[in-house]
Design an enzyme around this catalytic site. Sequence first.
Site, PDB file in Angstrom:
ATOM      1  CE  LYS A   1       6.546   7.528   3.948  1.00 24.65           C
ATOM      2  NZ  LYS A   1       6.287   6.071   3.892  1.00 24.65           N
TER       3      LYS A   1
ATOM      4  CB  SER B   1       4.389   5.793   0.438  1.00 25.77           C
ATOM      5  OG  SER B   1       4.825   5.273   1.683  1.00 25.77           O
TER       6      SER B   1
ATOM      7  CB  SER C   1       6.449   2.570   1.897  1.00 21.04           C
ATOM      8  OG  SER C   1       5.260   2.630   1.164  1.00 21.04           O
TER       9      SER C   1
HETATM   10  N1  GLN Z   1       2.506   0.612  -1.871  1.00 23.60           N
HETATM   11  C1  GLN Z   1       1.839  -0.021  -0.772  1.00 23.60           C
HETATM   12  C2  GLN Z   1       0.528   0.676  -0.523  1.00 23.60           C
HETATM   13  O1  GLN Z   1       0.197   1.503  -1.298  1.00 23.60           O
HETATM   14  C3  GLN Z   1       2.711   0.000   0.451  1.00 23.60           C
HETATM   15  C4  GLN Z   1       2.757   1.324   1.100  1.00 23.60           C
HETATM   16  C5  GLN Z   1       3.618   1.370   2.302  1.00 23.60           C
HETATM   17  O2  GLN Z   1       4.443   0.486   2.550  1.00 23.60           O
HETATM   18  N2  GLN Z   1       3.391   2.390   3.106  1.00 23.60           N
HETATM   19  O3  GLN Z   1      -0.159   0.429   0.389  1.00 23.60           O
END
Ligand code: GLN
Length: 487
Positions: A80, A155, A179
């Site tokens: 990532k 994400s 994420s």
């Molecule tokens: N979807 C969640 C957010 O938007 C978690 C994101 C993540 O785990 N980086 O914050």
Amino acid sequence: MSALWELSATEIAARVGRRSLSAEEVVRAHLDRIAALEPRVDAFLHLLPDRALAAARGLDAALATGLAAPPLAGVPVALKDVLDLEGLPTTCGSRILEGYRPPFTATAVARLEAAGAVVLGKTNMDEFAMGSSTERSGYKKTRNPWDLERVPGGSSGGSAAAVAACLAPVALGSDTGGSIRQPAALCGVVGLKPTYGRVSRYGLVAFASSLDQIGPFARTVEDAALVCSSLCGWDPHDATSAALAAPDFRAALAAGVEGLRIGVPWAFLEKGVATGVLATFREALRVLEAAGARVVEIALPHAPHAIATYYLVATAEASSNLARYDGVRYGLRVPAPDLERLYGETRDRGFGAEVKRRIILGTFVLSAGYHDAYYGRAQRVRTLIRRDFETAFAACDAVATPTTPTTAFRFGEKTEDPLEMYLADVFTVPANLAGIPGASIPCGFAGGLPVGLQILGRPFDEETILRVGHAYQQATDHHRHRPPLAA
Ligand code: GLN
């Protein structure tokens, strides 16, 4: 005989270790697969073919001299783009980091490379890991390999899609509120968020430092376990990393689930789970029962407050962490007649709408007069959520939920309403607030789209999670299904 791009990491490492397959052949097969499918999937932001081939040849040459094979010999890995590789771009999916090249390599990445893994490239993500669909990337959309009209989740959507499409057998992501687990569920792969402190965060661009964890994606639980043994462990560069040696996670898998108690918080699952997802989840529980586990009901009375709590804690920490992107030290700089305007214009141009929303919200909840009402109260609710799990784990060895309330949604379906998007993480966020480990295991399909089974464990008890996941994969073949992408 399966194609090289279909092999598991475990098999690649074994064959390269025996010298019956070269790391170079493995890497070439994956680069060819990427060349064929990447135009449709768009999982990567940067590809590193020359670096990957050079690393593979270096490993092959070392193995030819009789070097003992390292545990991840020749295993291709996608990262990532929130993880630093010295001298190479890290964008975090943000325009504000365009041109930034970190002067160091993330410990997690260095550990995998030291174990013989070969980095193929950096994957797409929601900007600064804020999102659940990868649509918030400042660069491009990644498509779900199971349905190219749908999101891969986020994400870490690029990493999940890359593993699902067999562009890499394993990938790394980061999980602040889901994420890793949420995109793993939506793309039909395994994703593990280790315990907070299990993996060093050094070289991981910070979103919310008390919640962020790095973890693997893989197609099998066995591969996730293999990668974790190299990934985990104490690091002097991260003061929150735990002083615990990484166990041989694969050795734990054989124990099975006989006699394990799996707790299900039924009251928490009552609302908002799509019918097909719930039916698939119930069926997964039956499989675990047939394998010898006992399913018991538990309560997580404060879990319904987890989303609200998370969006106060995470935005507060993000507003502070993202203050450093000012146009002076990193990436983008929009020239302006004075410093104040340079800061303002760089941040205005460099950050996308969702990141701005989080910075504004986070700055508000930390500001004088509101701090106690919002941030302070959220911290107290966070403690209650952690205690819910402590109580639950007195009565069970692992907790199971669906990973997500729905399967993969269509592009644009949730971008207009941020709260809709936030709800995609309703079942994943509690584990980050409590600091406990959790995984998503592919457990079947609803309407042709993958469904994830989330397994949560006690702090530093990734072994039980992996045991449950492995027992499940031994009893089923969902993880052997591949998305309909002809190469
Ligand atoms: N979807 C969640 C957010 O938007 C978690 C994101 C993540 O785990 N980086 O914050």
